[in-house]
Motif scaffolding. Sequence first.
Motif, PDB file in Angstrom:
ATOM      1  N   THR A 176      66.514 -60.152 -63.679  1.00 20.19           N
ATOM      2  CA  THR A 176      67.538 -59.634 -64.850  1.00 20.19           C
ATOM      3  C   THR A 176      66.524 -58.287 -65.530  1.00 20.19           C
ATOM      4  OG1 THR A 176      66.159 -61.238 -66.243  1.00 20.19           O
ATOM      5  CG2 THR A 176      68.256 -61.755 -65.355  1.00 20.19           C
ATOM      6  N   GLY A 177      65.385 -58.203 -65.167  1.00 26.08           N
ATOM      7  CA  GLY A 177      64.401 -57.288 -65.747  1.00 26.08           C
ATOM      8  C   GLY A 177      63.921 -57.846 -67.005  1.00 26.08           C
ATOM      9  N   LYS A 178      64.397 -59.070 -67.668  1.00 26.77           N
ATOM     10  CA  LYS A 178      63.865 -59.429 -68.872  1.00 26.77           C
ATOM     11  C   LYS A 178      62.448 -60.425 -68.278  1.00 26.77           C
ATOM     12  CE  LYS A 178      68.209 -60.066 -71.185  1.00 26.77           C
ATOM     13  NZ  LYS A 178      69.004 -61.260 -71.587  1.00 26.77           N
ATOM     14  N   THR A 179      61.642 -60.079 -69.019  1.00 26.30           N
ATOM     15  CA  THR A 179      60.328 -61.036 -68.566  1.00 26.30           C
ATOM     16  C   THR A 179      60.103 -61.835 -69.829  1.00 26.30           C
ATOM     17  OG1 THR A 179      59.408 -58.999 -67.774  1.00 26.30           O
ATOM     18  CG2 THR A 179      57.914 -60.754 -67.834  1.00 26.30           C
ATOM     19  N   ALA A 180      59.602 -62.899 -69.549  1.00 23.80           N
ATOM     20  CA  ALA A 180      59.290 -63.821 -70.853  1.00 23.80           C
ATOM     21  C   ALA A 180      58.137 -63.132 -71.558  1.00 23.80           C
ATOM     22  CB  ALA A 180      58.726 -65.259 -70.077  1.00 23.80           C
ATOM     23  N   SER A 181      57.906 -63.233 -72.696  1.00 23.15           N
ATOM     24  CA  SER A 181      56.730 -62.607 -73.201  1.00 23.15           C
ATOM     25  C   SER A 181      55.447 -63.200 -72.809  1.00 23.15           C
ATOM     26  CB  SER A 181      56.795 -62.503 -74.974  1.00 23.15           C
ATOM     27  OG  SER A 181      56.540 -63.839 -75.206  1.00 23.15           O
ATOM     28  N   THR A 182      54.412 -62.535 -73.005  1.00 26.92           N
ATOM     29  CA  THR A 182      53.223 -63.158 -72.655  1.00 26.92           C
ATOM     30  C   THR A 182      52.851 -64.429 -73.557  1.00 26.92           C
ATOM     31  OG1 THR A 182      52.285 -60.970 -72.357  1.00 26.92           O
ATOM     32  CG2 THR A 182      50.655 -62.941 -72.303  1.00 26.92           C
ATOM     33  N   ALA A 183      53.466 -64.502 -74.630  1.00 27.73           N
ATOM     34  CA  ALA A 183      53.210 -65.861 -75.539  1.00 27.73           C
ATOM     35  C   ALA A 183      54.178 -66.893 -75.221  1.00 27.73           C
ATOM     36  CB  ALA A 183      53.456 -65.391 -77.116  1.00 27.73           C
ATOM     37  N   GLN A 184      55.532 -66.410 -74.731  1.00 26.61           N
ATOM     38  CA  GLN A 184      56.346 -67.385 -74.133  1.00 26.61           C
ATOM     39  C   GLN A 184      55.736 -68.078 -72.914  1.00 26.61           C
ATOM     40  OE1 GLN A 184      59.757 -64.800 -74.149  1.00 26.61           O
ATOM     41  NE2 GLN A 184      60.892 -66.161 -75.422  1.00 26.61           N
ATOM     42  N   ALA A 185      55.302 -67.018 -72.062  1.00 28.21           N
ATOM     43  CA  ALA A 185      54.812 -67.842 -70.869  1.00 28.21           C
ATOM     44  C   ALA A 185      53.667 -68.568 -71.001  1.00 28.21           C
ATOM     45  CB  ALA A 185      54.392 -66.580 -70.056  1.00 28.21           C
ATOM     46  N   GLN A 186      52.531 -68.060 -71.748  1.00 25.50           N
ATOM     47  CA  GLN A 186      51.369 -68.974 -72.017  1.00 25.50           C
ATOM     48  C   GLN A 186      51.725 -70.273 -72.688  1.00 25.50           C
ATOM     49  OE1 GLN A 186      48.455 -69.613 -71.329  1.00 25.50           O
ATOM     50  NE2 GLN A 186      47.815 -70.927 -72.834  1.00 25.50           N
ATOM     51  N   GLU A 187      52.735 -70.349 -73.677  1.00 29.73           N
ATOM     52  CA  GLU A 187      53.263 -71.548 -74.448  1.00 29.73           C
ATOM     53  C   GLU A 187      53.757 -72.713 -73.227  1.00 29.73           C
ATOM     54  OE1 GLU A 187      55.921 -70.546 -77.598  1.00 29.73           O
ATOM     55  OE2 GLU A 187      56.205 -72.864 -77.944  1.00 29.73           O
ATOM     56  N   MET A 188      54.580 -71.936 -72.680  1.00 28.74           N
ATOM     57  CA  MET A 188      55.128 -73.081 -71.482  1.00 28.74           C
ATOM     58  C   MET A 188      54.186 -73.567 -70.469  1.00 28.74           C
ATOM     59  SD  MET A 188      57.654 -74.842 -70.602  1.00 28.74           S
ATOM     60  CE  MET A 188      59.147 -74.520 -71.148  1.00 28.74           C
ATOM     61  N   HIS A 189      53.255 -72.646 -70.234  1.00 30.25           N
ATOM     62  CA  HIS A 189      52.295 -73.040 -69.260  1.00 30.25           C
ATOM     63  C   HIS A 189      51.314 -73.905 -69.854  1.00 30.25           C
ATOM     64  CE1 HIS A 189      52.750 -69.905 -65.649  1.00 30.25           C
ATOM     65  NE2 HIS A 189      53.853 -69.822 -66.551  1.00 30.25           N
ATOM     66  N   SER A 190      51.058 -73.682 -70.957  1.00 24.61           N
ATOM     67  CA  SER A 190      50.092 -74.725 -71.673  1.00 24.61           C
ATOM     68  C   SER A 190      50.840 -76.163 -71.868  1.00 24.61           C
ATOM     69  CB  SER A 190      49.494 -74.118 -72.832  1.00 24.61           C
ATOM     70  OG  SER A 190      49.557 -75.047 -73.823  1.00 24.61           O
TER      71      SER A 190
END
Length: 254
Positions: A176-190
Amino acid sequence: MRKQIAAANWKMNLTYQQGEKLLNEILESGIELRPDQNVIFAVPFPYLIMAASAVAEEQGYEISAQNCNDKSSGAYTGEVSAEMIHTIGIKYCIVGHSERREYHLESNRILADKLNLCLQNFITPIFCCGEALVIREKNEQNQFVQQQMEESLFHLDKEQVKKIMIAYEPVWAIGTGKTASTAQAQEMHSHLRSLLAEKYGKDVAEEISILYGGSVKASNAAELFASPDVDGGLVGGASLSAQEFIQIIKALKQ
Ligand code: PGA
């Protein structure tokens, strides 16, 4: 130390000749990978043997299938088993990509069977999880992904789970061209790592690579991969361009 991974998911793109050319362009760029880094190309079934032979002499470069069937063998015309993939020397397979969940109605239960078959056949599954936009809008992504993990993965024992990789791919960010923000990605990965730690212990959780997928590109890879729990990416669209994917490989954590 867990591996940092740049994984290309070609999906149903490229002719055989285009695929071969793309692989050669990337390999010819001569990026030397450290022992804790891997580059994995998930290519269409008919290209697996060609791709495996292209990377055969390259340290850290690997080939993956994009899917396998949830049955071990039998009258399933057009399907490909984990054993078939193993017997041509392939060591990775994507399991549970959201496109397969959506277009082929793959349930968490079916994916549990696929994971078992991969492991029985010495294949490292790259297990995909992630929520659709409606779930994110209700802020229910953590519970949703937890359920995907519980129903597909948590029957595995410690030794088995150490052999898998996880890719968090929010469906709203794929293609979609929409990336999760770095904070959203880190939050889910953690969150994912803490679920693994609760179930299998911290040591096991620390060993499992968790990739981010969803509109990863050369321009955002370094920032995403810098997050402590993001161990690289599963890349669709941008993996079809040698120049883009080379930059993504170079963006892996040093
Ligand atoms: P995308 O796809 O990079 O094109 O968003 C990622 C994926 O589906 O694995």
